[in-house]
Design an enzyme around this catalytic site. Sequence first.
Site: not given
Length: 400
Positions: A319, A371
């Site tokens: 993006t 994560h």
Amino acid sequence: MAEIIVPELAESITEGTIAQWLKKPGDTVEKGEFIVELETDKVNVEVISEEAGVVQEHLAAEGDTVQVGQVIAIVGAGSGAPAAAPVAPVEAAAPVAVAVAEDASASDRTIASPAARKMAREKGIDLAAVSPVDPMGRVRVQDVEAHGTAPKAQSAVAPAAPVAAQEDGRVTREKMTRRRQTIAKRLLEVKQSTAMLTTFNEIDMTNVMALRSRKKDQFFEQNDVRLGFMSFFTKAVVAALKKYPYVNAEIDGDEIILKNFFDIGVAISTDGGLVVPNVVDADRKNFAEIEGTIVELAKKARDNKLTMADMTGGSFTITNGGVFGSLMSTPIMNGTQVGILGMHTIQRRPVAIGDNIEIRPMMYVALSYDHRVIDGKDSVGFLKMVKDLIENPEDLLLGS
């Protein structure tokens, strides 16, 4: 006499919103001509008439939510005077449409799941009076159940505050489009269901800007498409994904799915919201093919012509907030993907080059990642590799 029915939209899509009637009652329509535009969670779909004739009546209005298989209009012969006969099949095939006709109230404008609407009808509950738990305002079955056991006085008093605010002109209520509802819902789901972190770096754009300046005219003459920065970043991302495969993955239950393909999503801003179509097999495309694909996808996005195939199956997303002047941001991951790269505006800043201070065109980049799948070592290594490749663009050209 022919019925206009909401077609099968996609495997996971069961409803849509009428965005625009292209033909009104009394208008003539040819066989195969578009009659209505539907807005779904991902794309807009234009529905054709299977018969030639005159639009007799609409059975749903612009902004209404309609189900796959629902009759939404009648096309017949004649001058276009509304016919009474088609009502019976509509009642049998599309009970949702009948409910709308019977009670064109605020409850019809409430965002609710089909199951919640069905339960509310069975219990005689006004959906507009139900207080949803969902922070985006979507009414679900559990909200209807809870409303049925709540004290009546509370539901009667609740709407008073917003009504008063509207009456004095201090606020304006605007119904969210289906696409905006979907964007809001999915972004919230990503935030709530992932262990998202963001790591940052900065890229000296001097070399890639110089290369682009030298090659852009020749590139355009040979390929009839302009050489932008997105092809460089797409190539760099693909190379980094190959070295750090867990950034090109997703979680499915207690398993990690490592993707051996490189369909890179490119975020595109439209009037209806952000969409993310994919550059499919970006690893097999050269710079010109990547730039051409992005131009084509951007045009389709702004013309509401994207297909489900354009929007599904991406493995990683890029993006570029820099086109709006963003200096730094923390992008939110797209769907089930575990990583997204955020590009930002290029700003000339003083930087240390050896023992000297020079003014260089610099760009902050951000990698948001899940994560649960990606450790800090891989996330930092991935972003560092993107940085190194952009700062040495000849390596990208040689490797493409």
